[in-house]
Each structure stands twice: as structure tokens, then as C-alpha cells.
Scaffold this active site. Structure first.
Site, PDB file in Angstrom:
ATOM      1  N   HIS A  79      42.629  32.055  41.483  1.00  0.00           N
ATOM      2  CA  HIS A  79      41.945  33.434  41.664  1.00  0.00           C
ATOM      3  C   HIS A  79      42.692  34.687  41.150  1.00  0.00           C
ATOM      4  CE1 HIS A  79      39.208  31.907  45.269  1.00  0.00           C
ATOM      5  NE2 HIS A  79      39.074  31.140  44.054  1.00  0.00           N
ATOM      6  N   GLU A  86      44.115  37.142  42.537  1.00  0.00           N
ATOM      7  CA  GLU A  86      45.444  37.603  43.185  1.00  0.00           C
ATOM      8  C   GLU A  86      46.260  36.605  42.871  1.00  0.00           C
ATOM      9  OE1 GLU A  86      41.857  38.199  46.195  1.00  0.00           O
ATOM     10  OE2 GLU A  86      42.394  37.118  44.581  1.00  0.00           O
ATOM     11  N   CYS A 117      39.581  36.028  49.511  1.00  0.00           N
ATOM     12  CA  CYS A 117      39.071  34.832  50.093  1.00  0.00           C
ATOM     13  C   CYS A 117      40.065  34.768  51.498  1.00  0.00           C
ATOM     14  CB  CYS A 117      38.960  33.672  49.338  1.00  0.00           C
ATOM     15  SG  CYS A 117      40.443  33.128  48.600  1.00  0.00           S
TER      16      CYS A 117
END
Length: 316
Positions: free
Chosen positions: A50, A52, A79
Site C-alpha cells: 500500500h 504507506e 487500513c
């Protein structure tokens, strides 16, 4: 300054438009206490890291010491659940940043504020809603799918200057070679494409992306003789059944390309989110009238290509 870094998040996120699906497009930027960007990333491809994760991976070893006073900006809530990758909220906590700025809350049922709460429970300062409208707009397909439990619906047609789809019932060249390319780009960005039986029989459209790079959308034809899916009941309203089926099929976006009756049926059912109308600079003496725009629209884009105009409308 929060808006400045969030705009960079949005720039990064848009790079995942083709390959992040069905996941949302997300960008992340890590900023040191002195305002210097020390890491950034975006969600490149579904199933991979992802935004991040990629942002932290880009931080140079000598800058790791700066993380304890740093802020991470993320266009969509981190998430908090295990999917194909571990929770990003846990990664942010583990890296020990001081602050997290979130563009908008993730509407996906497994998140919906849980990531933000997890960060706050860990003592990280969290700011939510920076450029929220722009962040939601970028992922309008993903957000509509999760909030309304149906695909994001785009109605699209090309018309003459006096509002006809054809020349007295016969197909005529309304789009230019360049605007056809833009249509194929639009198709590559969406999951499914639909036409009615008459359009399919008369024009036999391929509905593919041969003039653009990307995956062709799923082809759907509304035809009583060959139902789009098993169980479609033509004695009942078709559009609600279709949208429910597409949601179950995890189809996040649908282009409706016509013809006139099919397009009007979606307008009458109030089943639309965006309308894209291409208008050529010539008139014909008659033909199939283009659908009438709903009253609850507002113009978001008006561009001219090769003397043709393309107007894009959203709901008010």
C-alpha cells in the site's frame, strides 16, 4: 501546509489509476519536522504494498531517526485489517511517527474509522478531512461502490449540434479519431460497459480498448433473448437487478453507451453519477433524439477537441 502535502498525496495516488483496482488509489507523503519530504509512495498494484508501505520504504536509512517527529499524510484512511497485506495502521504505529493527516475516511466496511481510532489509541495525533472533497472525488468509483452498494455509473453519448445521435436512423461519424481515443481511455478506467439490444444489433460495437493501453471493460448487452446474467427477470425493473448483480460481481464502475432508450431508462431510474456528452459542430435534418439531461446536474468539465466539445456533468 497540510493541504500542500495532501495535494502531493493526490498526485501520487493518481498514478495507480489502472493497476490499483479494485483497491482505491492512495498516495502517502512523510514529512520531517523541518517541512522536508523524506518519503513518499502510492499504491501501485492490487496485492502489492500500500501507499504507506512504499512511502516508508523510500525513507533513506539516515533519515529514519527523523520519523519520531515526522508527519505522514495519506489521502485515504490507513487500513486496520489483514487483507492481502498487513494493516498499514500497525505499520505507522510501529514506525513511531508523531502525527498522521488523513484525506478522507475509508468507506470499506472493514475499515470505516477503525484505522484512525487505532492510531489515536496508540498516541498518534490524527487530523482527518484535509482536502476531503478532492480525496473522495479521486476514488469516487470505490466510494460509490461501498457506500451505495452499486457501481459508479457513467452515461455517455455523442450527438450532433442539434441533438441527434444519428442521421435519420443511420449511423454517422460524430466522434473524431482523437475523441475516439479518449473514449477508449475512459473504457480502460472502468470495469464494465453496457449497451441495449438495438445498438448491439445495429452497430455491433466491439466496446474494447484497441486505441488505448489497458484492460477492456466487461461487455454487457441488455437483451431479453440473451439475459446478461442468470436469473434476470424482465417482468420486473431491470436496472435494480442489474446493479445488484454487478455489485455482487465486485464491479465498481459501469459505462452506459446507449442507445437512446437504454440511456433514458437509466436517467428515468435515477441510476447515474456522471454524464459525458460529446457534441459535434454539425447538424442533421433528423434522427434519434439524444436523451434529455436531468435537472439535477452541474457541469464539471467542458473541453474542445478537434472542434468537438466534451461536457462532463455530475450530480448537484
Amino acid at each position: 501546509m497540510d493541504q500542500l502535502y495532501m495535494r502531493r498525496c493526490l498526485q501520487l495516488a493518481a498514478n495507480g489509476r489502472q493497476n490499483a483496482k479494485p483497491n482505491p488509489m492512495v498516495g502517502a507523503v512523510i514529512v520531517a519536522a523541518d517541512g522536508r519530504i523524506i518519503g513518499e509512495g502510492y499504491h501501485v498494484r492490487c496485492g502489492e504494498g500500500h501507499a504507506e508501505v512504499n512511502a516508508f520504504a523510500s525513507v533513506r536509512p539516515e533519515d529514519e531517526v527523523l520519523l519520531s517527529e515526522a508527519t505522514i499524510y495519506v489521502s485515504l484512511e490507513p487500513c486496520s485489517h489483514y487483507g492481502k497485506t498487513p494493516p498499514c495502521a500497525d505499520l505507522i504505529i510501529r514506525k513511531g511517527v508523531r502525527r498522521c493527516v488523513v484525506g478522507c475516511v475509508d468507506p470499506f466496511a472493514a475499515v470505516q474509522g477503525r484505522g484512525i481510532q487505532k492510531l489515536r489509541d496508540a498516541g498518534i495525533e490524527v487530523t482527518v478531512g484535509v482536502l476531503e472533497e478532492e480525496c473522495r472525488e479521486l476514488n469516487r468509483r470505490f466510494i460509490t461502490f461501498n457506500e451505495k452498494r452499486r457501481p459508479y455509473i457513467i452515461l455517455k453519448w455523442a450527438q450532433t449540434a442539434n441533438g441527434f445521435l444519428d442521421d435519420n436512423g443511420k449511423a454517422c461519424a460524430i466522434s473524431t479519431p482523437f475523441t475516439k481515443t479518449l473514449v477508449h481511455k475512459l473504457r480502460a478506467e472502468n470495469d464494465a460497459i453496457l449497451v441495449g439490444r438495438i445498438t448491439n444489433e445495429r452497430e455491433q460495437p466491439r466496446l474494447d480498448v484497441r486505441h488505448w493501453a489497458g484492460k477492456a471493460p466487461r461487455r454487457i448487452v441488455i437483451d431479453r433473448r440473451q439475459p446478461a446474467f442468470e436469473g434476470l427477470d424482465f417482468s420486473k425493473p431491470v436496472i435494480p437487478q442489474l446493479l445488484e448483480w454487478l455489485h455482487k460481481e465486485k464491479c465498481q464502475s459501469l459505462i452506459v453507451e446507449g442507445g437512446a432508450r437504454t440511456l433514458q431508462s437509466f436517467i428515468d431510474a435515477d441510476a447515474w453519477d456522471e454524464i459525458r456528452v460529446e457534441t459535434a459542430p454539425f447538424c442533421v435534418s433528423g434522427g434519434t433524439a439524444a436523451p434529455k439531461l436531468p435537472t439535477n446536474v452541474h457541469l464539471v468539465s467542458h473541453k474542445v477537441y478537434d472542434h468537438n466539445t466534451i461536457a462532463t456533468f455530475h450530480r448537484q
